[in-house]
Scaffold this active site. Structure first.
Site: not given
Ligand code: FPP
Length: 246
Positions: A18, A35, A129
């Site tokens: 997150d 992202h 892994l």
């Molecule tokens: C939550 O943070 C994150 C997500 C919904 C997306 C997770 C994706 C990645 C870590 C990118 C790449 C992943 C892979 C597997 C290549 P948020 O965007 O909700 O953050 P916020 O709470 O600060 O808005």
């Protein structure tokens, strides 16, 4: 290593990644940049995991509730996942990483579905892994699907914890990490986290590096996991009969 874990040499660590959006906005960038930086953090975590004693790493990348985000963010994430899977397959092959995706995949665009299948097939022999990426994942939906399969298989009499866990393809989580300062489970691995140790980090996911992962594991190692027993008690001889009827 944890004081009472029986399989401490190969831990299952699950991560709720997150904070990409906040990381980006703090730097005056678009959420998509957060992202993209999050994908780099995934690469670093995967690389660091085996040396830290992690045998299974499950990463929450897209929850079924994330469909409610703006379509441009959703399609941007799908492009990022597709690119990651294409780029990382070769590296996974050379580093012994077996990659798989948990969650639904029938709602994804075809290129993402194809990239998932190709990565899973190519890396199926990886033994160092197990990297599991949760996409379009909801623990409640996964439990419902397993329950539906159990009903279809007939009768509740034979339904045991072990049998149900098999239907769910459940792997018990040792340590659940959530970055970004929030403290909730967000419908992630609810069955599997029954006895997980929880670790919350204030770091936004793109900033969460191998040193933070090592610190989380060190914290985990100092905990006493009792699984309902009293401190210092030895398990009863039949204590591993986890498959008592539900
Ligand atoms: C939550 O943070 C994150 C997500 C919904 C997306 C997770 C994706 C990645 C870590 C990118 C790449 C992943 C892979 C597997 C290549 P948020 O965007 O909700 O953050 P916020 O709470 O600060 O808005």
């Amino acid at each position: 290593m944890p004081k009472s874990a029986s399989h401490s040499s190969s831990l299952h660590v699950a991560v709720i990644m997150d904070g990409n959006g906040r990381w980006a906005s703090r730097q005056g960038l678009e959420r998509s940049a957060g992202h993209a930086a999050g994908a780099e953090a995934v690469r670093r975590a995967v690389e660091a995991a085996p040396a830290l004693g992690i045998g299974v790493l499950t990463l929450y990348a897209f929850s079924s509730d994330n469909w409610q985000r703006p379509p441009t963010e959703v399609s941007g994430l799908f492009s990022l996942f597709t690119q990651y899977l294409r780029d990382e397959t070769t590296r996974c092959l050379s580093t012994g990483v077996r990659l798989s995706v948990i969650g639904r995949r029938d709602r994804f665009p075809l290129p993402l579905r194809a990239a998932i299948l190709a990565a899973e097939r190519a890396t199926a022999r990886g033994r160092r892994l197990e990297l599991r990426i949760a996409l379009d994942y909801s623990a409640r939906d996964a439990i419902l699907t397993a329950a539906t399969a159990a009903l279809a298989a007939g009768g509740r009499q034979s339904l045991t914890r072990e049998g149900f866990a098999r239907l769910l393809d459940a792997r018990d989580v040792d340590l659940l990490i959530r970055t970004g300062g929030e403290r909730r489970l967000s419908d992630f691995l609810l069955w599997e986290c029954a006895y997980a140790e929880l670790y919350f980090s204030e770091q936004m996911w793109p900033d969460f590096g191998p040193a933070h992962l090592a610190a989380a594991l060190e914290d985990f190692g100092a905990r006493e996991r009792r699984f309902g027993r009293i401190p210092g008690a030895q398990p009863l001889p039949d204590d591993d009969a986890q498959d008592a009827a539900v």
